[in-house]
Design a protein around this motif. Structure first.
Motif, mmCIF file in Angstrom:
data_model
loop_
_atom_site.group_PDB
_atom_site.id
_atom_site.type_symbol
_atom_site.label_atom_id
_atom_site.label_comp_id
_atom_site.label_asym_id
_atom_site.label_seq_id
_atom_site.Cartn_x
_atom_site.Cartn_y
_atom_site.Cartn_z
ATOM 1 N N GLN A 354 -21.353 14.784 -21.276
ATOM 2 C CA GLN A 354 -22.406 14.407 -20.346
ATOM 3 C C GLN A 354 -23.645 13.941 -21.100
ATOM 4 N N ALA A 355 -23.989 14.646 -22.188
ATOM 5 C CA ALA A 355 -25.141 14.240 -22.991
ATOM 6 C C ALA A 355 -24.915 12.871 -23.627
ATOM 7 N N VAL A 356 -23.696 12.638 -24.130
ATOM 8 C CA VAL A 356 -23.377 11.338 -24.728
ATOM 9 C C VAL A 356 -23.447 10.232 -23.677
ATOM 10 N N HIS A 357 -22.957 10.519 -22.474
ATOM 11 C CA HIS A 357 -23.006 9.521 -21.409
ATOM 12 C C HIS A 357 -24.448 9.168 -21.058
ATOM 13 N N MET A 358 -25.311 10.165 -20.989
ATOM 14 C CA MET A 358 -26.723 9.906 -20.697
ATOM 15 C C MET A 358 -27.355 9.064 -21.801
ATOM 16 N N ALA A 359 -27.030 9.373 -23.060
ATOM 17 C CA ALA A 359 -27.592 8.615 -24.169
ATOM 18 C C ALA A 359 -27.064 7.181 -24.179
ATOM 19 N N LEU A 360 -25.784 7.024 -23.850
ATOM 20 C CA LEU A 360 -25.204 5.683 -23.830
ATOM 21 C C LEU A 360 -25.822 4.833 -22.736
ATOM 22 N N THR A 361 -26.167 5.461 -21.622
ATOM 23 C CA THR A 361 -26.836 4.727 -20.548
ATOM 24 C C THR A 361 -28.178 4.173 -21.026
ATOM 25 N N VAL A 362 -28.898 4.970 -21.810
ATOM 26 C CA VAL A 362 -30.173 4.506 -22.360
ATOM 27 C C VAL A 362 -29.928 3.400 -23.388
ATOM 28 N N PHE A 363 -28.866 3.536 -24.160
ATOM 29 C CA PHE A 363 -28.596 2.604 -25.253
ATOM 30 C C PHE A 363 -27.926 1.317 -24.772
ATOM 31 N N SER A 364 -27.434 1.304 -23.546
ATOM 32 C CA SER A 364 -26.631 0.183 -23.067
ATOM 33 C C SER A 364 -27.336 -1.180 -23.138
ATOM 34 N N PRO A 365 -28.667 -1.293 -22.911
ATOM 35 C CA PRO A 365 -29.283 -2.617 -23.046
ATOM 36 C C PRO A 365 -29.155 -3.212 -24.440
ATOM 37 N N VAL A 366 -29.025 -2.357 -25.453
ATOM 38 C CA VAL A 366 -28.870 -2.856 -26.818
ATOM 39 C C VAL A 366 -27.444 -3.328 -27.049
ATOM 40 N N LEU A 367 -26.484 -2.626 -26.464
ATOM 41 C CA LEU A 367 -25.081 -2.961 -26.675
ATOM 42 C C LEU A 367 -24.607 -4.075 -25.754
ATOM 43 N N GLY A 368 -25.167 -4.165 -24.565
ATOM 44 C CA GLY A 368 -24.743 -5.164 -23.594
ATOM 45 C C GLY A 368 -25.863 -6.100 -23.207
ATOM 46 N N SER A 369 -25.561 -6.986 -22.266
ATOM 47 C CA SER A 369 -26.544 -7.999 -21.842
ATOM 48 C C SER A 369 -26.642 -8.071 -20.323
ATOM 49 N N LYS A 370 -26.439 -6.936 -19.664
ATOM 50 C CA LYS A 370 -26.458 -6.936 -18.206
ATOM 51 C C LYS A 370 -27.812 -7.360 -17.656
ATOM 52 N N SER A 371 -28.887 -6.870 -18.246
ATOM 53 C CA SER A 371 -30.218 -7.219 -17.729
ATOM 54 C C SER A 371 -30.480 -8.711 -17.854
#
Length: 483
Positions: A354-371
């Motif tokens: 759960q902690a990793v999932h929360m951190a990945l959600t924060v990190f996702s803009p760096v890894l992806g380009s959804k925004s």
């Protein structure tokens, strides 16, 4: 005397005949039993054919390693145990026929329908030679990949199996290391341990000589998990005070020390990280470490103390989860209940995930380009074009979220290289000259710049550029004003 001697001879001969008759009956009985045993050891047709179908599915999804791994694992185990002749009982003719019937048609059709054309050498060369044999030998073209160092490849195995690392190391002791035992009659559990060890070792050794990535060890993890499970079961059913229980206590103590250290480190970082400035983009808090990007999780090295303030909640959750899980694991094992200790570790894993999932959600803009994709989609019209600076893979999520076809500027490499060589491939690969014409033309162009390297190129073009969106170093520009 002659009559007595003759009588004695007849008696002895009769006794020998009776003995031979009895011996012959025993031999016939043994032979009959042996035939029954051999018949029982012969695998059923359905088992052999199921193995053929599963192997064919492996080949269709993962290529030649789909057949290489079963051959290495099964063949290696039978070789070590001196049972290679068992392969002859596996109905090789029908099993091979079913495997080819399932695996061959797609490959044959793909080869026929994609012959060598223009600069392309055809499907057979690309798929079998370049993507599999040359990739393994580090000769693949284009060479757009890195090779993880040998020690990191093996060392990270201890990370992938965490938090069961210490128990897995203990479980290796149940694998028979004496070659003499391999040829003797072993019980089912010992045979299973040897097979699982061969399974894991075959994959690790195979990839040790290839262009390895750290996640290539993943096919070996199920074998190590089962091997660890065998040991944990033996520990649970063993007597209190037995060597297995003492080994489990030592492992739980080592985990507790690690849990205390993780708790202190996580809470210290959470407390010492400076608060992030208001309205700051998360990407601006990172420090790029491209030298580490050969690792699949290389972006973790981009983190700075300033960026860690965004992860305070996951850090606290991780630290508390580590401490509580390892403490209760040690406590339950000390009280003589390994099962409850293992359940405590399982609960700890849920908290950590759960902690990793929360951190990945924060990190996702760096890894992806959804925004960036959302910003483009708000303005995109069917007549517009989206051009990515570089390979398709760096901005594939833009294609996913917009549903629009992407053009690539100087991106004729990576996975799309082979298809781009065919004469009938879509004209989506732009060079500097063609991109300059598009940018100055009548069509609105969205330019996706992932690494902040394309803005300098835009400044050299006669047409103006307008920023549409940004996320860290990622930018989207357009040749038309933003509404």
């Amino acid at each position: 005397m002659r009559g007595i001697s003759h009588a004695v001879f007849l008696v002895v001969a009769h006794c020998d005949r009776l003995a031979w008759t009895e011996t012959r009956r025993e031999l016939q009985l043994v032979a009959h039993r042996s035939r029954r045993i051999l018949d029982q050891e012969n695998p059923s047709r359905w088992l052999c054919w199921s193995l053929a179908l599963v192997t064919a599915a492996n080949v269709l999804t993962k290529g030649l390693i789909g057949i290489a791994f079963p051959v290495l694992i099964i063949g290696g185990y039978l070789l070590l145990t001196g049972n290679l002749r068992h392969l002859l009982r596996m109905r090789l003719a029908s099993t091979t026929a079913i495997f080819l019937a399932a695996a061959a048609p797609w490959h044959v059709l793909a080869t026929i329908r994609n012959p060598a054309q223009g600069e392309s050498k055809g499907f057979f060369w690309f798929y079998f030679i370049n993507e599999q044999i040359y990739r393994y030998l580090n000769l693949r073209v284009p060479r757009d990949y890195d090779k993880v160092p040998f020690l990191i490849f093996w060392g990270l195995l201890l990370v992938w199996i965490f938090p069961w690392t210490f128990f897995m190391l203990s479980s290796l002791r149940q694998v028979p290391l004496n070659p003499r035992r391999w040829r003797e009659r072993m019980d089912k559990e010992t045979r299973a341990a040897l097979l699982l060890a061969v399974w894991a070792l075959a994959i690790l050794v195979f990839f040790s000589f290839s262009t390895r990535q750290e996640y290539y060890v993943l096919p070996s993890l199920p074998a190590l998990a089962l091997l660890c499970g065998l040991w944990l079961n033996r520990e649970e059913v063993s007597e209190p005070g037995s060597p297995l229980r003492r080994s489990g206590m030592r492992s739980s103590m080592a985990m507790l020390v690690l849990g205390v250290a993780a708790f202190v480190i996580c809470l210290t970082i959470a407390a010492m990280s400076p608060p992030a400035p208001p309205n700051v983009d998360f990407g601006d808090l990172l420090k790029k470490a491209p030298a580490m990007y050969k690792l699949s999780m290389g972006h973790l090295f981009d983190l700075t103390m300033g960026a860690m303030s965004v992860f305070r909640v996951p850090l606290i959750l991780t630290g508390v989860g580590f401490l509580a899980g390892t403490f209760f694991n040690w406590l339950f094992r000390k009280k003589g209940s390994p099962l409850r200790g293992n359940l405590a570790i399982c609960v700890m894993m849920v908290v950590l995930f759960q902690a990793v999932h929360m951190a990945l959600t924060v990190f996702s803009p760096v890894l992806g380009s959804k925004s960036l994709a959302i910003a483009i989609k708000k303005q995109y019209q069917p007549s517009d074009l989206i051009v990515v600076n570089g390979a398709y893979s760096v901005a594939s999520s833009v294609n996913f979220y917009t549903g629009a076809q992407l053009h690539m500027l100087n991106g004729r490499f990576n996975d799309l290289w082979y298809g781009s060589l065919f004469p009938d491939s879509p004209q989506v690969f732009e060079d500097d000259a063609s991109f300059a014409k598009l940018w100055a033309g009548p069509v609105r162009v969205f330019f996706v710049d992932i690494n902040a390297t394309g803005v300098e190129k835009l400044k050299t073009l006669p047409a103006p550029c307008y920023e549409v969106a940004r996320s860290g170093e990622k930018r989207v520009y357009s040749n038309r004003p933003v509404p």
